[in-house]
Design an enzyme around this catalytic site. Structure first.
Site, PDB file in Angstrom:
ATOM      1  N   GLY A   1      -0.605  -0.719  -4.909  1.00 32.21           N
ATOM      2  CA  GLY A   1      -1.101   0.554  -5.409  1.00 32.21           C
ATOM      3  C   GLY A   1      -1.103   1.610  -4.333  1.00 32.21           C
TER       4      GLY A   1
ATOM      5  N   GLU B   1       0.833  -1.203   0.000  1.00 30.44           N
ATOM      6  CA  GLU B   1       0.000   0.000   0.000  1.00 30.44           C
ATOM      7  C   GLU B   1       0.865   1.250   0.000  1.00 30.44           C
ATOM      8  OE1 GLU B   1      -3.759  -0.972   2.798  1.00 30.44           O
ATOM      9  OE2 GLU B   1      -1.814  -1.216   3.761  1.00 30.44           O
ATOM     10  N   CYS B   2       0.656   2.125  -0.932  1.00 33.95           N
ATOM     11  CA  CYS B   2       1.239   3.471  -0.975  1.00 33.95           C
ATOM     12  C   CYS B   2       2.757   3.439  -0.779  1.00 33.95           C
ATOM     13  CB  CYS B   2       0.554   4.380   0.039  1.00 33.95           C
ATOM     14  SG  CYS B   2       0.708   6.140  -0.359  1.00 33.95           S
ATOM     15  N   GLY B   3       3.254   3.666   0.429  1.00 36.23           N
ATOM     16  CA  GLY B   3       4.696   3.616   0.641  1.00 36.23           C
ATOM     17  C   GLY B   3       5.286   2.279   0.272  1.00 36.23           C
TER      18      GLY B   3
ATOM     19  N   LEU C   1       5.626   2.263  -3.395  1.00 34.73           N
ATOM     20  CA  LEU C   1       6.801   3.035  -3.819  1.00 34.73           C
ATOM     21  C   LEU C   1       8.069   2.190  -3.731  1.00 34.73           C
ATOM     22  CD1 LEU C   1       6.184   6.522  -2.108  1.00 34.73           C
ATOM     23  CD2 LEU C   1       5.787   5.891  -4.493  1.00 34.73           C
TER      24      LEU C   1
END
EC number: 6.3.5.11
Length: 454
Positions: free
Chosen positions: A427, A329-331, A334
Site C-alpha cells: 500500500g 511500501e508506496c513506490g 506502484l
C-alpha cells in the site's frame, strides 16, 4: 556516556537547514570528529545526503513513529562513540501535527534535552532579524534555542547583524554562510533529489565545508553540543529473534531507496539476513530469498527501465503471487501494479500483481501522518491492531486497497487503504518497524515459514 549533540532548526522550510547541516557535517568529517547525523521526522532524502557526506550512519528520529522512550534510546544507541550527534530539524521549529508542536523539532529537542541552534535566512532584513530570533526564542519558555546561524548574508553585513542579534536577544551567533548558488541542492516533487543524483555533490560539499571553516564558529558549536546532559534512556524490550536466518531480498537502487536504516537493522536483529538486489539491473531475486521488501522511491522516474527488465518483473510477480512474504511500501506498491505511468503520462507494464493502473494525479493525495488499523488478519498484525504510518505521494492507483483504515491524528479524516493477506502488506503508507517491533518479527517469521515449505 551520551555523545555531544546539537539540533539545527529554522523558522520555516527552505531556510537552509540542510545546507548548513551538510556544511557542518563535512567540516567535522574533515576534522576527523566522527559525527553522526539524524533527521527529525519521516523524511528519507535528507538522511541520504547525510550518509553521502559522512560515509557512516544517518538515522531518523520521529516522535510520532517511535514515541519518546524509543526516540531517546535510538539516539543514544546510534550516536555511541561519535564526536557529535547532529540533528536536522523539520519544517518550522514548532511545526508539528495538526497545528500543534507534537512531533516537531521543538518537541524532539525538549524530549532529548538537545541544544537547538536557529538557522535564519538573513536576506532583506536587519533589526527585524533580532525580532524574529526573539520571537522564536521566547515563544515557549523551554524553547531550548541556544544560538543562531545566519544563512545567505554578506560578509560585509554579518558583523553588524551579529552584534545586533546578540545585544537584543542574549543569544550567541555562531557565524554565517553567504549565498552560495554553486552549492544549491535541487528539488523535485517529493523534496530534494537524492544524493546520488546531485551533479558534483562532492565538490559542493568541499566548498560548503571550506566556507564553514571560514565563517562558522565550529569550536563554539562543539562546546555548545558538549553541554547537553546525558540521555540515560530506558531500555527497550524486543521480541525474541527468529532462528534460521531467512533471507529477505531488499530492492535497492535509484528507483527504490526509501528505507529507515534502523528498521532494516531491526529486521536483522529479528533474525533476517538482508540481501540487496536491483529491480532495474538484476534479472532475478537473490538466491535463497524467502521474503521480499520493496521500499519506496521514484519508480515513476524509471518506469521505462523497470518495464524493459521483463525477467525481474516476472520473478517478482511469481514470488508475490506464489506466497513469498512481501512488504511493498508506496513506490514498491506502484511496482506491483499492472501499469505505471511515467512523468509524461505514458503507461508502462510493471509486475502485474494487482490488476490496477498507477498514474500521476498532479497533486499530493493522501498526505501526512496516519494511524493504520488492520481490518483483516495478515502478514504484519491481526485485525484491530494498529500502528503509525505516513503517506506522501503524487502518484495514485485505481485500486489502493481497503484492508487498513487510515486515520489522521487529531482529525475526523480517514480512508481505507492497502492490501493485507497472510503473506503480503502492500500500500501507499510507509511505516517504521521500530514503531512496533513485533511487525518486524512477524515478517521475518513468515519468511522463515515460507523457506521451510518451499
Amino acid at each position: 556516556m551520551s555523545a555531544p549533540r546539537l539540533l539545527l532548526c529554522a523558522s520555516a522550510s527552505g531556510g537552509g537547514k540542510t545546507t548548513v547541516t551538510c556544511a557542518v557535517l563535512q567540516a567535522l568529517v574533515n576534522r576527523e570528529r566522527n559525527p553522526v547525523a539524524f533527521k527529525c521526522g519521516p523524511d528519507y532524502i535528507d538522511p541520504m545526503f547525510h550518509s553521502e557526506i559522512i560515509g557512516a550512519k544517518s538515522r531518523n528520529l520521529d516522535l510520532f513513529f517511535l514515541g519518546e522512550d524509543k526516540t531517546r534510546y535510538l539516539l543514544e544507541q546510534n550516536s555511541a562513540g561519535s564526536g557529535l550527534a547532529l540533528i536536522e530539524g523539520v519544517m518550522g521549529y514548532y511545526d508539528g501535527i495538526a497545528m500543534s508542536h507534537e512531533a516537531s523539532a521543538y518537541h524532539l529537542a525538549r524530549v532529548t534535552e538537545t541544544p537547538a541552534v536557529l538557522v535564519l535566512d538573513g536576506r532583506g532584513s536587519a533589526l527585524t532579524l533580532a525580532a524574529a530570533v526573539h520571537g522564536m526564542q521566547t515563544f515557549r519558555p523551554d524553547s531550548g534555542i541556544r544560538g543562531v546561524i545566519l544563512n545567505r548574508v554578506s560578509p560585509m553585513l554579518y558583523p553588524r547583524l551579529k552584534a545586533c542579534i546578540e545585544a537584543e536577544t542574549g543569544l550567541t551567533v555562531y557565524g554565517y554562510l553567504p549565498n552560495l548558488p554553486d552549492c544549491a541542492l535541487e528539488s523535485r516533487h517529493l523534496g530534494l533529489v537524492t544524493a546520488s543524483e546531485v551533479a558534483g555533490l562532492k565538490e559542493k560539499l568541499r566548498k560548503l565545508a571550506a566556507q564553514a571553516e571560514q565563517s562558522l564558529d565550529l569550536d563554539g558549536l562543539l562546546a555548545l553540543a558538549a553541554s547537553a546532559p546525558a540521555l540515560n534512556p530506558k531500555p527497550v524490550d524486543l521480541p525474541e529473534p527468529v532462528e534460521g536466518q531467512p533471507v529477505i531480498a531488499v530492492a535497492r537502487d535509484k528507483a527504490f531507496c526509501f528505507y529507515y536504516a534502523d528498521g532494516l537493522e531491526l529486521l536483522e536483529q529479528m533474525g533476517a539476513r538482508l540481501v540487496e538486489f536491483s529491480p532495474l539491473e538484476d534479472e532475478d531475486l537473490p538466491q535463497g530469498a524467502c521474503g521480499l521488501y520493496l521500499g519506496g522511491g521514484y519508480p515513476e522516474l524509471f518506469a521505462r527501465a523497470l518495464a524493459d527488465n521483463a525477467p525481474m518483473r516476472r520473478a517478482v510477480h511469481a514470488a508475490v503471487t506464489g506466497g513469498m512474504p512481501t512488504v511493498a511500501e508506496c513506490g514498491g506498491f506502484l511496482y506491483l501494479q499492472d501499469t505505471l505511468a511515467d512523468g509524461e503520462g505514458k503507461a508502462w507494464p510493471m509486475a502485474g500483481v494487482f490488476p490496477a493502473a498507477a498514474r500521476n494525479t498532479g497533486r499530493l493525495g493522501r498526505f501526512g501522518y496516519v494511524t493504520l488499523t488492520a481490518q483483516t488478519d495478515g502478514l504484519l498484525c491481526r485485525a484491530g491492531e494498529a500502528f503509525p504510518a505516513h503517506e506522501f505521494h503524487y502518484w495514485d492507483s485505481t485500486a489502493p486497497g481497503t484492508d487498513f483504515r487510515a486515520q489522521k491524528p487529531q482529525s475526523d479524516r480517514g480512508w481505507d487503504c492497502a492490501f493485507h493477506t497472510p503473506t503480503l502488506y502492500a500500500g501507499f503508507p510507509h511505516f517504521h518497524f521500530w514503531a512496533r517491533p513485533e511487525l518486524a518479527r512477524h515478517f521475518v517469521a513468515a519468511a522463515r515459514r515460507h523457506n521451510q515449505t518451499t
